[in-house]
Design a protein around this motif. Structure first.
Motif, mmCIF file in Angstrom:
data_model
loop_
_atom_site.group_PDB
_atom_site.id
_atom_site.type_symbol
_atom_site.label_atom_id
_atom_site.label_comp_id
_atom_site.label_asym_id
_atom_site.label_seq_id
_atom_site.Cartn_x
_atom_site.Cartn_y
_atom_site.Cartn_z
ATOM 1 N N ASN A 124 47.388 1.344 -27.613
ATOM 2 C CA ASN A 124 47.456 -0.108 -27.828
ATOM 3 C C ASN A 124 48.052 -0.439 -29.203
ATOM 4 O OD1 ASN A 124 46.214 -0.499 -25.292
ATOM 5 N ND2 ASN A 124 44.182 -0.356 -26.197
ATOM 6 N N GLY A 138 43.941 -0.072 -18.454
ATOM 7 C CA GLY A 138 44.710 -1.092 -19.147
ATOM 8 C C GLY A 138 45.216 -0.651 -20.508
ATOM 9 N N ASP A 139 44.680 0.458 -21.044
ATOM 10 C CA ASP A 139 45.145 0.950 -22.337
ATOM 11 C C ASP A 139 46.595 1.416 -22.239
ATOM 12 O OD1 ASP A 139 42.796 0.422 -23.621
ATOM 13 O OD2 ASP A 139 42.117 2.510 -23.759
ATOM 14 N N GLU A 140 47.371 1.080 -23.268
ATOM 15 C CA GLU A 140 48.774 1.490 -23.329
ATOM 16 C C GLU A 140 48.918 2.658 -24.310
ATOM 17 O OE1 GLU A 140 51.100 -1.930 -24.371
ATOM 18 O OE2 GLU A 140 51.009 -2.772 -22.344
ATOM 19 N N LYS A 175 56.413 4.992 -23.025
ATOM 20 C CA LYS A 175 55.238 4.143 -22.865
ATOM 21 C C LYS A 175 54.596 4.382 -21.507
ATOM 22 C CE LYS A 175 53.861 -0.747 -22.769
ATOM 23 N NZ LYS A 175 54.370 -2.136 -22.875
ATOM 24 N N THR A 177 50.821 3.393 -19.179
ATOM 25 C CA THR A 177 49.587 2.608 -19.098
ATOM 26 C C THR A 177 48.611 3.309 -18.162
ATOM 27 O OG1 THR A 177 50.813 0.535 -19.420
ATOM 28 C CG2 THR A 177 48.580 0.358 -18.528
ATOM 29 N N THR A 179 46.096 2.912 -15.720
ATOM 30 C CA THR A 179 45.778 1.740 -14.903
ATOM 31 C C THR A 179 44.354 1.731 -14.343
ATOM 32 O OG1 THR A 179 46.703 2.796 -12.923
ATOM 33 C CG2 THR A 179 48.193 1.420 -14.263
#
Length: 204
Positions: A124, A138-140, A175, A177, A179
């Motif tokens: 993030n 949801g963390d990137e 990048k 994510t 999910t």
């Protein structure tokens, strides 16, 4: 950071399986174990021995994490609602180094841990050097600028031997994510993992 005490391919031979699915694994040539006694005929394995092997195989797959860390994952999984074995897999797949590996930012889980510990990974947008950090859906996860130009990273992204699972969404080459937390059947293990036996091992 845990230190691997032995060559990773010895684990393959000790288990008798190519646990990472790598083409260079010596199991592809020699299915017997390492060392001077590796070719001895094996006797009947006890229930404890079967459970221990299942634990060692799963623990080894995630980069030979320390026994303390692995047992803590089991303890946390047992405290959660639902099936403990499924919870255990979910917790292991939430590790930052595991997600970096799944996203094909590194060719091996060992290299993924090194990328994290050397500060090349951001969660993030914030640098994180803790490989055991548990990510949330949801963390990137992004690669640092220097890491994007590393030969090791480019090698990983060109590997055809493994696919990126559905619970890791890729955006470009730097990048990813996380999910959702996967179930056992969604995790692309090259060999059969039996977390139920790991649960039996610790709950004896």
């Amino acid at each position: 950071m845990s230190k691997r005490q032995s060559a990773k391919h010895k684990l393959d031979r000790r288990m008798g399986e190519n646990i990472w699915g790598r083409p260079k694994s010596p199991v592809n040539k020699r299915e017997y174990g390492p060392g001077q006694h590796g070719q001895r005929r094996k006797g009947k394995v006890s229930d404890y021995g079967i459970q221990l092997k299942a634990k060692q195989k799963l623990k080894g797959y995630y980069g030979e994490v320390t026994e303390k860390q692995f047992k803590r994952s089991y303890t946390d999984a047992a405290a959660m609602k639902g099936d403990t074995s499924q919870n255990l897999i979910g917790l292991l797949e939430r590790r930052l180094d595991a997600i970096v590996y799944r996203a094909k930012f590194a060719p091996t889980v060992f290299a993924a841990r090194q990328l994290v510990s050397h500060g090349h990974i951001r969660v993030n947008g914030v640098k994180c050097n803790i490989a055991s950090r548990r990510c949330a859906p949801g963390d990137e996860i992004t690669l640092g600028t220097k890491a994007q130009e590393m030969a090791l990273v480019m090698e990983a992204q060109s590997l055809a031997e493994r696919d990126i699972p559905e619970y890791v969404a890729i955006d470009g080459t730097a990048k990813a994510t996380f999910t959702r937390v996967p179930t056992l059947d969604e995790v692309p293990y090259p060999v059969k993992m039996e977390p139920n036996l790991v649960v039996e091992f610790y709950s004896r």
